[in-house]
Design a protein around this motif. Sequence first.
Motif, PDB file in Angstrom:
ATOM      1  N   UNK A  22       0.903  -1.445  -0.057  1.00 42.42           N
ATOM      2  CA  UNK A  22       0.003  -0.147   0.087  1.00 42.42           C
ATOM      3  C   UNK A  22       0.888   1.163  -0.145  1.00 42.42           C
ATOM      4  N   UNK A  23       1.876   1.194   0.843  1.00 37.48           N
ATOM      5  CA  UNK A  23       2.623   2.568   0.959  1.00 37.48           C
ATOM      6  C   UNK A  23       3.521   2.498  -0.448  1.00 37.48           C
ATOM      7  N   UNK A  24       4.180   1.538  -0.763  1.00 38.61           N
ATOM      8  CA  UNK A  24       4.730   1.711  -1.776  1.00 38.61           C
ATOM      9  C   UNK A  24       3.941   1.921  -3.275  1.00 38.61           C
ATOM     10  N   UNK A  25       2.647   1.802  -3.168  1.00 32.79           N
ATOM     11  CA  UNK A  25       2.034   2.108  -4.368  1.00 32.79           C
ATOM     12  C   UNK A  25       1.507   3.588  -4.506  1.00 32.79           C
ATOM     13  N   UNK A  26       1.642   4.346  -3.278  1.00 28.99           N
ATOM     14  CA  UNK A  26       1.588   5.831  -3.354  1.00 28.99           C
ATOM     15  C   UNK A  26       2.320   6.449  -4.264  1.00 28.99           C
ATOM     16  N   UNK A  27       2.099   7.559  -4.733  1.00 28.54           N
ATOM     17  CA  UNK A  27       2.923   8.507  -5.365  1.00 28.54           C
ATOM     18  C   UNK A  27       3.716   9.288  -4.333  1.00 28.54           C
ATOM     19  N   UNK A  28       4.597   9.017  -3.759  1.00 28.70           N
ATOM     20  CA  UNK A  28       5.175   9.238  -2.235  1.00 28.70           C
ATOM     21  C   UNK A  28       5.454  10.738  -2.451  1.00 28.70           C
ATOM     22  N   UNK A  29       6.194  11.350  -3.600  1.00 29.89           N
ATOM     23  CA  UNK A  29       6.382  12.866  -3.541  1.00 29.89           C
ATOM     24  C   UNK A  29       5.272  13.588  -3.565  1.00 29.89           C
ATOM     25  N   UNK A  30       4.037  13.139  -4.070  1.00 27.78           N
ATOM     26  CA  UNK A  30       2.868  14.056  -4.067  1.00 27.78           C
ATOM     27  C   UNK A  30       2.314  13.949  -2.565  1.00 27.78           C
ATOM     28  N   UNK A  31       2.357  12.792  -1.856  1.00 31.04           N
ATOM     29  CA  UNK A  31       1.796  12.760  -0.812  1.00 31.04           C
ATOM     30  C   UNK A  31       2.783  13.678   0.362  1.00 31.04           C
TER      31      UNK A  31
ATOM     32  N   UNK B 258       9.174   0.897   3.767  1.00 29.06           N
ATOM     33  CA  UNK B 258       8.639  -0.393   3.183  1.00 29.06           C
ATOM     34  C   UNK B 258       9.933  -1.046   2.082  1.00 29.06           C
ATOM     35  N   UNK B 259      10.677   0.017   1.720  1.00 32.31           N
ATOM     36  CA  UNK B 259      11.581  -0.535   0.685  1.00 32.31           C
ATOM     37  C   UNK B 259      12.910  -1.315   1.470  1.00 32.31           C
ATOM     38  N   UNK B 260      12.934  -1.095   2.806  1.00 35.98           N
ATOM     39  CA  UNK B 260      14.046  -1.911   3.776  1.00 35.98           C
ATOM     40  C   UNK B 260      13.125  -3.057   3.986  1.00 35.98           C
ATOM     41  N   UNK B 261      11.930  -3.234   4.455  1.00 32.33           N
ATOM     42  CA  UNK B 261      11.120  -4.102   4.962  1.00 32.33           C
ATOM     43  C   UNK B 261      11.107  -5.236   4.051  1.00 32.33           C
ATOM     44  N   UNK B 262      11.075  -4.876   2.569  1.00 29.12           N
ATOM     45  CA  UNK B 262      10.795  -5.685   1.511  1.00 29.12           C
ATOM     46  C   UNK B 262      12.279  -6.476   1.480  1.00 29.12           C
ATOM     47  N   UNK B 263      13.171  -5.962   1.605  1.00 33.14           N
ATOM     48  CA  UNK B 263      14.415  -6.899   1.416  1.00 33.14           C
ATOM     49  C   UNK B 263      14.798  -7.453   2.684  1.00 33.14           C
ATOM     50  N   UNK B 264      14.469  -6.974   4.043  1.00 32.39           N
ATOM     51  CA  UNK B 264      14.739  -7.866   5.050  1.00 32.39           C
ATOM     52  C   UNK B 264      13.718  -9.187   5.212  1.00 32.39           C
TER      53      UNK B 264
END
Length: 311
Positions: free
Chosen positions: A159-168, A195-201
Amino acid sequence: MPVPEPARAVVPEGKDAADRGARGRSARARAFAGRFAGNRPALAGAVVIAVLVTMALAAPLVTALTGQSPYAFHPEAVDPAMGGLPRGGWGGISAEHPLGVEPGSGRDVLARVVWGARVSLLISLLATLLSTAIGTVLGLVAGFTGGWTDMAIGRLMDLLMSFPSLIFMIALMSVAPDGNRELMLVAVLGLFGWPYVGRIVRGQAMALAGREFVEAARVLGASRRQILFREILPNLRAPVMVVATLSIPGYIATEAGLSFLGVGVRPPTPSWGQMIASAVPWYAADPVYFLVPGLFLLAAVLAFNLVGDAL
């Protein structure tokens, strides 16, 4: 008559194992240092990072030695007849102002750059620590536990990775109160970065959960918490360190971008992105003021990327 053998010192088994482990770690550290020293781009990046960190830490000393404040206006350093352009060539570079002055206000560029380095590096490092801590803990729990826990944490990551993070980020920082903007930036960057760290871990933890040493720990009666933090987590240090190193330049650039758009660090607090934004109307008449913070930003992002790639 047989000659008795000299007595041998009895070394406890635990101490002997600890000595072997220490020697092994020392050998690995020497091998790593040798490989890193042989990588010239990474070594150059490490030198640049050391210079920038030293500069940021010594910002009060630098401004004390130069006698210039990042907030002090110097109207005598600009020419009102020229619309506020710095007096002299090259952006007003002189013995008093080694990197020139800011057009319009005459504030010292060197003082603002070193204090801007302090702000930018502090925000990026704290955001990296926050996102790495959250991502490591949640990724470790998700990958090792599995089941509904893994599904819930995994969907939250998606969910968090699907957001356009810069806009939010722009939206959140736009409505945030004018309190401590630096801490708000750290919280927002960490929220969208973990989430990017969490995915790898998570993936690494799933791979390690079925390894022999984990099964041996289970057989010996180790609790789940002991397995997580004593067996699996130490084996995740390398990927976590690499991801954290590569996250820092991203956060530096993002903080600069948010400050450039006016939703990050607010004036008069110096920031590289804020300096670039204020230099945009002047870049044709005074390119030095535009180039100085831009080059520092480029050097910081490139240096951290080179070191992260080497790791």
